[in-house]
Motif scaffolding. Structure first.
Motif, mmCIF file in Angstrom:
data_model
loop_
_atom_site.group_PDB
_atom_site.id
_atom_site.type_symbol
_atom_site.label_atom_id
_atom_site.label_comp_id
_atom_site.label_asym_id
_atom_site.label_seq_id
_atom_site.Cartn_x
_atom_site.Cartn_y
_atom_site.Cartn_z
ATOM 1 N N THR A 189 0.494 10.845 0.701
ATOM 2 C CA THR A 189 1.250 9.594 0.774
ATOM 3 C C THR A 189 0.589 8.624 -0.183
ATOM 4 O OG1 THR A 189 1.856 9.969 3.081
ATOM 5 C CG2 THR A 189 1.995 7.702 2.275
ATOM 6 N N VAL A 190 1.398 7.982 -1.034
ATOM 7 C CA VAL A 190 0.881 6.977 -1.952
ATOM 8 C C VAL A 190 1.540 5.641 -1.651
ATOM 9 C CG1 VAL A 190 0.355 8.644 -3.774
ATOM 10 C CG2 VAL A 190 2.570 7.488 -3.774
ATOM 11 N N ALA A 191 0.812 4.570 -1.957
ATOM 12 C CA ALA A 191 1.335 3.218 -1.726
ATOM 13 C C ALA A 191 0.669 2.262 -2.698
ATOM 14 C CB ALA A 191 1.060 2.779 -0.287
ATOM 15 N N GLY A 192 1.368 1.177 -3.001
ATOM 16 C CA GLY A 192 0.777 0.097 -3.787
ATOM 17 C C GLY A 192 1.322 -0.021 -5.190
ATOM 18 N N VAL A 193 0.753 -1.014 -5.896
ATOM 19 C CA VAL A 193 1.100 -1.294 -7.283
ATOM 20 C C VAL A 193 -0.202 -1.400 -8.065
ATOM 21 C CG1 VAL A 193 2.234 -2.909 -8.856
ATOM 22 C CG2 VAL A 193 3.185 -2.523 -6.569
ATOM 23 N N PRO A 194 -0.568 -0.383 -8.829
ATOM 24 C CA PRO A 194 0.081 0.918 -8.920
ATOM 25 C C PRO A 194 -0.204 1.757 -7.669
ATOM 26 C CG PRO A 194 -1.921 0.942 -10.223
ATOM 27 C CD PRO A 194 -1.758 -0.466 -9.698
ATOM 28 N N ALA A 195 0.627 2.749 -7.425
ATOM 29 C CA ALA A 195 0.494 3.584 -6.230
ATOM 30 C C ALA A 195 -0.792 4.404 -6.277
ATOM 31 C CB ALA A 195 1.699 4.506 -6.104
ATOM 32 N N GLY A 201 12.873 0.565 -2.462
ATOM 33 C CA GLY A 201 12.375 -0.352 -3.479
ATOM 34 C C GLY A 201 11.285 0.204 -4.375
ATOM 35 N N ALA A 202 10.903 1.458 -4.197
ATOM 36 C CA ALA A 202 9.863 2.052 -5.047
ATOM 37 C C ALA A 202 10.410 2.288 -6.449
ATOM 38 C CB ALA A 202 9.363 3.357 -4.443
ATOM 39 N N ILE A 203 9.515 2.284 -7.432
ATOM 40 C CA ILE A 203 9.872 2.572 -8.820
ATOM 41 C C ILE A 203 9.009 3.729 -9.287
ATOM 42 C CG2 ILE A 203 9.957 1.707 -11.187
ATOM 43 C CD1 ILE A 203 10.243 -1.131 -9.956
ATOM 44 N N VAL A 204 9.654 4.772 -9.798
ATOM 45 C CA VAL A 204 8.958 5.932 -10.355
ATOM 46 C C VAL A 204 9.142 5.881 -11.867
ATOM 47 C CG1 VAL A 204 8.785 8.446 -10.371
ATOM 48 C CG2 VAL A 204 9.396 7.256 -8.246
ATOM 49 N N LEU A 205 8.021 5.835 -12.605
ATOM 50 C CA LEU A 205 8.064 5.688 -14.055
ATOM 51 C C LEU A 205 8.180 7.039 -14.767
ATOM 52 C CD1 LEU A 205 5.503 2.793 -14.670
ATOM 53 C CD2 LEU A 205 7.994 2.691 -14.495
ATOM 54 N N GLU A 240 1.731 7.717 -12.031
ATOM 55 C CA GLU A 240 1.171 9.043 -12.312
ATOM 56 C C GLU A 240 1.605 10.014 -11.222
ATOM 57 O OE1 GLU A 240 -3.347 8.403 -10.680
ATOM 58 O OE2 GLU A 240 -2.881 7.704 -12.699
ATOM 59 N N ASP A 241 1.396 11.302 -11.484
ATOM 60 C CA ASP A 241 1.848 12.332 -10.554
ATOM 61 C C ASP A 241 1.289 12.115 -9.148
ATOM 62 O OD1 ASP A 241 3.144 13.473 -12.689
ATOM 63 O OD2 ASP A 241 1.788 15.187 -12.874
ATOM 64 N N VAL A 242 2.111 12.482 -8.153
ATOM 65 C CA VAL A 242 1.733 12.384 -6.745
ATOM 66 C C VAL A 242 1.528 13.804 -6.232
ATOM 67 C CG1 VAL A 242 2.468 11.630 -4.452
ATOM 68 C CG2 VAL A 242 3.108 10.275 -6.475
ATOM 69 N N PRO A 243 0.310 14.144 -5.768
ATOM 70 C CA PRO A 243 0.062 15.509 -5.294
ATOM 71 C C PRO A 243 0.904 15.850 -4.061
ATOM 72 C CG PRO A 243 -2.005 14.330 -5.673
ATOM 73 C CD PRO A 243 -0.898 13.317 -5.754
#
Length: 179
Positions: free
Chosen positions: A145-151, A115-119, A138-141
């Motif tokens: 681990t990223v989570a949330g809205v926005p991640a 269910g994640a959305i990558v813009l 935005e970019d994920v290093p």
């Protein structure tokens, strides 16, 4: 990120036929629809390559996962990455007075949760993880681990991504065939 102005009285979504051939969009939609319901990872990877998605070896697409229907050629998913159930990879944003285009890159062994959305314009680093139902703006290093809205970053692996972790765990399991 590329920005394309769409002057006129209506929002930019009304200009999509000028941006992309309707026949190409219909073809992409039908291929993606088949990929969304097919359980075969090999078939999904083969079909998505045919519409321009760069798909590495061993990539796994969950059921109902959706790459961008307008600009799939702007998506790169590197080897052994996972795009989870109902995740969406978007390379475009239609806004009021413009639309924006950006490449989406999912690096090696990265995981995109259900269910994640990558813009558009986002790169998910090597071995990174995106939690379920997150919105990645935005970019994920690598190795985070990223989570949330926005991640947002919620954890990091010391020393970066441990890409050998899966191999070490597999070799540590007892061999059932030897019994």
């Amino acid at each position: 990120m590329d920005r394309v102005a769409t002057p006129g009285p209506r929002n930019s979504l009304w200009s999509w036929p000028d941006a992309k051939s309707p026949l190409v969009v219909v073809r992409n939609y039908l291929v993606i629809l088949l990929c969304r319901i097919s359980p075969s990872l090999r078939l999904k990877n083969w079909l998505l390559r045919r519409i321009g998605v760069s798909v590495g070896a061993g990539v796994s697409w969950g059921l109902e996962s959706t790459p961008d229907v307008f600009w799939p050629e702007r998506i790169t998913v590197e080897s052994d990455a996972i795009v989870g159930y109902d995740a969406t990879l978007l390379c475009h944003e239609f806004l009021q007075d413009e639309y924006r285009l950006g490449d989406v890159v999912i690096r090696r062994r990265a995981m995109i949760g259900a269910g994640a959305i990558v813009l558009p314009g986002v790169t998910v680093g090597e071995g990174a993880r995106v939690a379920a139902n997150s919105l990645v703006t935005e970019d994920v290093p690598a190795g985070t681990t990223v989570a949330g809205v926005p991640a947002e970053v919620v954890s990091e692996r010391a020393g970066g991504p441990d890409l050998g972790e899966a191999n070490a765990e597999q070799s540590a399991k007892p061999d059932r065939a030897a019994k």
